[in-house]
Design an enzyme around this catalytic site. Structure first.
Site, short mmCIF file in Angstrom:
data_model
loop_
_atom_site.label_atom_id
_atom_site.label_comp_id
_atom_site.label_asym_id
_atom_site.label_seq_id
_atom_site.Cartn_x
_atom_site.Cartn_y
_atom_site.Cartn_z
N SER A 170 -18.78 8.41 17.12
CA SER A 170 -20.17 8.66 16.71
C SER A 170 -20.45 8.49 15.23
CB SER A 170 -20.61 10.06 17.16
OG SER A 170 -20.78 10.10 18.56
N LYS A 227 -23.18 6.12 14.32
CA LYS A 227 -24.60 6.48 14.40
C LYS A 227 -25.25 6.49 13.01
CE LYS A 227 -23.92 8.92 18.73
NZ LYS A 227 -23.56 10.20 19.36
N SER A 252 -25.81 14.26 16.97
CA SER A 252 -24.92 13.25 17.57
C SER A 252 -25.27 12.94 19.03
CB SER A 252 -23.46 13.68 17.46
OG SER A 252 -22.61 12.55 17.42
N GLU A 293 -23.00 3.62 23.34
CA GLU A 293 -22.35 4.81 23.88
C GLU A 293 -22.04 4.67 25.37
OE1 GLU A 293 -21.03 7.45 22.76
OE2 GLU A 293 -21.73 7.66 20.70
#
Length: 292
Positions: A62, A65, A126, A162
């Site tokens: 993550s 991101k 997240s 994801e």
């Protein structure tokens, strides 16, 4: 020898000794750990650098991101997107079997929320569904790669969203960064070389509000220390292997100066608690180095 030259040598020797001490302490933290660990530190004002396995291409999870949010805000800067434009949330983009505080807030879907809310949930909390919504707005992962390439960000690759990483454990290794790349992109971001001032300030505030990973980078720092950060974690596969336990962040020191820290832990057979503690302990040692 002139006095100024002697003083310079004295300062250089002291700095080398302090750096060596930091290196020793980080070595002690990582000693005998069954994991691959990359560490990079970059002092923004003094140019200090420390790197360990900093050129290894390790899975971001993550952490990516941050890069995705920056690419979205670049589109905002160009007028292609707007922070207040409405995003429709429904069953098709609020997937069930993934980490998603956004889905938990709007369990039934069928609502419209501003783009800003999706960005904030994606970065500060997240959110995996929020992440893939942002990527769909951009047109996939390629625009993120192109944006980072254009900005001169080396040692970075993004290929999967994801959902793709959830379907295939190996996919996470195609979304990689080096820790050296991570601290340098944070410096570019801080210096306003990624985004407009408005977008830089906005994303900085979002990162400062991050609520994930409280047992990692910020755990042992003084309370209320400003840390603009992004976490990442893969969890374990059936063999007990952790693909990634990561964090990157910009830390503001009491004297108003800053440093970036990136710690990527990959292919670890240690427990989740041990992995997170490594990040926490490294963060503490770096903090103490800068505050001597």
């Amino acid at each position: 020898m002139k006095k100024t030259a002697f003083l310079f040598l004295l300062i250089s020797a002291f700095t080398f000794a302090q750096t060596s001490l930091l290196e020793q302490k980080i070595h002690s933290i990582l000693k005998n750990k069954k994991a691959t660990v990359g560490v990079s530190v970059l002092g923004f004002e003094n140019g200090f650098t420390y790197d360990k396995s900093a050129d290894k291409k390790l899975p971001m999870q993550s952490v990516f991101k941050f890069h995705i949010a920056a690419a979205v805000l670049n589109f905002v800067d160009q007028g292609k997107l707007s922070l207040d434009q409405k995003i429709v949330l429904n069953k098709s983009n609020l997937l069930e079997n993934t980490w998603s505080p956004l889905r938990d807030k709007y369990p039934g879907g069928n609502v419209e929320v501003p783009l800003s809310e999706v960005i904030e949930y994606t970065v500060a909390k997240s959110d995996n569904n929020g992440c893939d919504i942002l990527l769909k707005l951009l047109g996939g992962t390629q625009p993120v790669q192109k944006f980072m390439d254009f900005k001169g960000v080396k040692g970075f690759q993004i290929k999967y969203n994801e959902e793709g990483m959830h379907k295939d454990w190996k996919a996470q290794y195609e979304n990689y960064s080096t820790t050296k790349s991570a601290v340098h992109v944070l410096k570019k971001f801080y210096d306003g070389k990624l985004l407009s001032k408005k977008s830089t300030d906005y994303l900085m505030q979002v990162m400062l509000s991050t609520s994930t990973g409280l047992n990692k980078m910020v755990e042992q720092l003084p309370k209320n220390t400003p840390v603009a950060r992004k976490t990442g974690a893969s969890g374990k596969n059936k063999a007990g292997l952790t693909g990634a336990e990561n964090e990157i962040g910009i830390v503001t020191l009491p004297n108003g100066t800053h440093y970036a820290l990136a710690v990527f832990i990959s292919n670890s057979m240690e427990t989740d608690a041990v992995n997170c503690r490594m990040i926490s302990d490294i963060s503490k040692e770096v903090w103490e180095y800068f505050n001597k």
